[in-house]
Design an enzyme around this catalytic site. Structure first.
Site, short mmCIF file in Angstrom:
data_model
loop_
_atom_site.label_atom_id
_atom_site.label_comp_id
_atom_site.label_asym_id
_atom_site.label_seq_id
_atom_site.Cartn_x
_atom_site.Cartn_y
_atom_site.Cartn_z
N ASP A 122 52.83 -51.21 44.93
CA ASP A 122 53.75 -50.66 43.94
C ASP A 122 54.92 -49.99 44.68
O ASP A 122 55.81 -50.67 45.15
CB ASP A 122 52.97 -49.69 43.05
N ASP A 167 43.01 -50.38 36.88
CA ASP A 167 42.62 -49.54 35.75
C ASP A 167 43.77 -48.73 35.20
O ASP A 167 44.84 -48.63 35.80
CB ASP A 167 41.54 -48.55 36.20
#
Length: 184
Positions: A106, A162
Site C-alpha cells: 500500500d 481483513d
C-alpha cells in the site's frame, strides 16, 4: 435471516480461480529463481497467511518458512507512518536469501522499513513477493520482485486481507462497501 459477508462487498475483484492461477505462476517463477538457494520465506502476518500457505505449496524447491508481525496501521484504515515489529522472525538470517511475502503493498512505509531492518541484520539478498499492489497509495517506493496483481485504490478484503479482523476467510478478494468501513 443469517448474516452473509458477501452482502458487505460491492463486487468480487479476484475469483478463487484467478488467485489459484496467479499463485501457481508466482510459485513457478520463485522455484526457478531459488532452485539452489534454500531461501527463508518470511510471511508478514496476519494478512499474508493464506497467500503464503498457497504460495509455499506452489514452490517446488527447498525453503524454510518464518513469520513476522509488523504494523503501521494500529486500528485504523490508513497508515500511521510509525512502524512496529510486534513479532520477529525466530531464526538467524545472516547470509540467508530472504523472500518476504506480503498480502498488499500500500503506502510502502512498512515494507521499506522491514527490508532495511532485515538487510542490516546481514541477509544475503532480500526479494519481495506481494499478492497485491496499490501504486496510487505509495509514499515510499519499494521494489517488487514478484507481483500478483496491481489494483486501484479500493478497500479490498478476503483471501487473508481483513477489515477489523473480519473477512479474512473469504476464498476470493472483494471490494468492501464504503458504508461498512465509514469511507462514504
Amino acid at each position: 435471516m443469517a448474516y452473509d459477508m458477501r452482502d458487505d462487498l460491492e463486487d468480487i475483484y479476484f475469483t478463487e480461480q484467478q488467485l489459484a492461477d496467479k499463485v501457481a505462476e508466482l510459485g513457478a517463477r520463485i522455484t526457478e529463481d531459488y532452485r539452489d538457494k534454500n531461501p527463508l520465506i518470511v510471511s508478514v502476518l496476519k494478512g499474508s497467511y493464506v497467500f503464503m500457505a498457497d504460495l509455499t505449496r506452489a514452490i517446488d524447491a527447498p525453503c524454510n518458512v518464518d513469520f513476522m508481525v509488523v504494523s503501521s496501521y494500529g486500528v485504523g484504515t490508513k497508515t500511521s507512518g510509525e512502524v512496529q515489529i510486534i513479532k520477529d522472525i525466530s531464526q538467524p538470517i545472516d547470509g540467508r536469501d530472504l523472500l518476504i511475502v506480503e498480502d498488499i503493498l500500500d503506502s510502502g512505509v512498512t515494507l521499506h522499513y522491514l527490508m532495511q531492518v532485515l538487510k542490516a541484520r546481514g541477509a544475503n539478498s532480500i526479494r519481495l513477493c506481494t499478492l497485491l499492489s496499490k501504486p496510487a497509495r505509495r509514499k515510499v517506493e519499494v521494489k517488487v520482485d514478484y507481483l500478483g496483481f496491481e489494483i486501484p485504490d479500493a478497500f479490498v478484503v478476503g483471501y487473508g486481507l481483513d477489515y477489523a479482523e473480519r473477512y479474512r476467510n473469504l476464498p476470493y478478494i472483494g471490494i468492501l462497501k464504503p458504508s461498512v468501513y465509514g469511507g462514504a
